[in-house]
Design an enzyme around this catalytic site. Structure first.
Site, short mmCIF file in Angstrom:
data_model
loop_
_atom_site.label_atom_id
_atom_site.label_comp_id
_atom_site.label_asym_id
_atom_site.label_seq_id
_atom_site.Cartn_x
_atom_site.Cartn_y
_atom_site.Cartn_z
N TYR A 109 52.03 23.87 68.89
CA TYR A 109 51.57 23.24 67.65
C TYR A 109 52.74 22.94 66.71
O TYR A 109 53.73 23.67 66.70
CB TYR A 109 50.56 24.15 66.92
CG TYR A 109 49.39 24.53 67.80
CD1 TYR A 109 48.33 23.64 68.01
CD2 TYR A 109 49.34 25.77 68.43
CE1 TYR A 109 47.26 23.97 68.83
CE2 TYR A 109 48.27 26.12 69.24
CZ TYR A 109 47.24 25.22 69.44
OH TYR A 109 46.19 25.56 70.25
N THR A 141 41.59 36.98 58.47
CA THR A 141 40.76 37.91 57.70
C THR A 141 40.36 37.31 56.35
O THR A 141 39.92 38.01 55.46
CB THR A 141 41.48 39.25 57.50
OG1 THR A 141 42.74 39.00 56.86
CG2 THR A 141 41.71 39.95 58.82
#
Ligand SMILES: *[C@@H]1O[C@H](CO)[C@@H](O)[C@H](O)[C@H]1NC(C)=O
Ligand SMILES: *[C@@H]1O[C@H](CO)[C@@H](O)[C@H](O)[C@H]1NC(C)=O
Ligand SMILES: *[C@@H]1O[C@H](CO)[C@@H](O)[C@H](O)[C@H]1NC(C)=O
Length: 331
Positions: free
Chosen positions: A169, A243
């Site tokens: 990426y 998270t």
């Protein structure tokens, strides 16, 4: 309008709907991607806390329905010992790190400058991952500020080194959506009479007080990232998620099993950082952690044999391998 925190998700949506009808300003000057918080709160306006992240924005649905969510509680009795896991490798091109210490309003964040590139590989990682952010999460009380837990124990803080897969990426945002996109190294932090030398550079009084308020930034250089790591450590790895919204399930987590220390004065300075700009009321950054998520059937793998503690943490496998400016050894 009462406290929303105790209501079940469908109820809060009803409540939100009703409120939207009643008052037009439920989303006060926050872009949709910023409309979340760690603590269900109603300080004048409702901002959704963790139980509602997945319900208020379609792009964050994994926060509610995902099955590979983080953080998790790790019971070392469930960790599968994998003797073939190689040691972790850090490569900095032999240069010291520089970058910006930043109060994002949610975390203490260290954003490395574009050069030098810091890479990690090894451990469970099949690709080289580039460091993109060091994030610090911490609690209002000692022993309750880490996102992950080890054997039912929380820690005062957790340092997360966020990396993206630079072989597949081009940037963090593309990687965070793709398979094998991210690698996050998590280090636990205790309050003690001494301080980790790397964290000491970030958390000494002269430095940390420069980022007291949201969007405060302070430039640091000559940092040696190697010093963040314990001399000898094992790690536990599992597949999980971001998270925070959007909770993408693209993270290989690597939890370091030896905690670091910071002093109680440094912990206190962290708790004095505000989520808000100076013009608004003080709200401590502390408590910036997502609640534990179910591990379900996910595997936890480790490079140490937790069933045989006497065999733990000896030899080169349990040290960070640092590749400097010299060409990497072809062994
Ligand atoms: C980091 O990894 C990239 C891609 O694998 C590589 O081109 C670069 O040289 C590495 N940097 C260092 C300092 O090892
Ligand atoms: C990240 O990479 C993607 C895909 O390669 C590209 O579309 C996007 O514009 C990039 N984003 C940034 C912030 O550079
Ligand atoms: C942290 O502090 C404790 C208690 O003072 C000490 O035993 C331990 O060795 C310290 N850990 C590190 C990594 O310095």
């Amino acid at each position: 309008m009462g406290r929303v925190g105790g209501l079940s998700p469908p109820r809060v949506l009803l409540l939100l709907g009703a409120t939207l009808g009643a008052t037009a300003h439920i989303r006060p000057m926050l872009a949709p991607e910023d409309w979340w918080t760690y603590k269900d709160s109603l300080q004048g306006n409702f901002v959704p806390g963790p139980p509602f992240w997945g319900l208020v924005n379609a792009a964050w649905s994994l926060c509610a329905v995902g099955k590979w969510q983080s953080p998790v509680a790790v019971d070392t009795g469930r960790v599968l010992y994998d003797p073939f896991l190689p040691p972790l490798r850090l490569s900095t091109g032999g240069e010291k790190l520089r970058g910006t210490l930043y109060n994002t309003g949610r975390h203490v964040s260290f954003l490395p400058a574009p050069r030098p590139v810091v890479n990690v590989s090894g451990g469970p990682l099949l690709y080289s991952h580039r460091l993109s952010e060091l994030r610090l999460l911490f609690g209002a009380q000692d022993g309750a500020g880490s996102e992950h837990q080890l054997n039912h124990r929380g820690f005062s803080a957790e340092v997360q080194l966020i990396h993206f897969n630079q072989e597949l990426y081009g940037n963090l945002s593309a990687a965070s959506r793709g398979p094998n996109g991210l690698a996050i190294l998590a280090l636990f932090v205790n309050v003690a009479g001494n301080s980790n030398p790397f964290l000491n550079r970030l958390l000494n009084r002269d430095t940390i007080t420069r980022i007291s308020y949201k969007h405060d930034a302070y430039f640091l250089q000559d940092l040696n990232l190697e010093l963040l790591f314990p001399d000898s450590f094992g790690f536990i790895t599992y597949q999980g998620s971001l998270t925070a919204p959007p909770c993408y399930e693209t993270v290989t987590w690597i939890l370091i099993d030896q905690p670091l220390n910071i002093t109680s004065l440094q912990m206190h300075s962290l708790r004095l950082l505000s989520q808000n700009p100076p013009s608004q009321i003080f709200q401590s950054l502390s408590g910036n952690t997502r609640p534990l998520q179910p591990l379900a059937h996910r595997a936890l793998r480790g490079n140490t044999d937790f069933q045989h503690p006497e065999r733990r943490c000896r030899g080169p496998k349990y040290r960070l391998h640092v590749e400097g400016s010299s060409p990497p050894a072809t062994s």
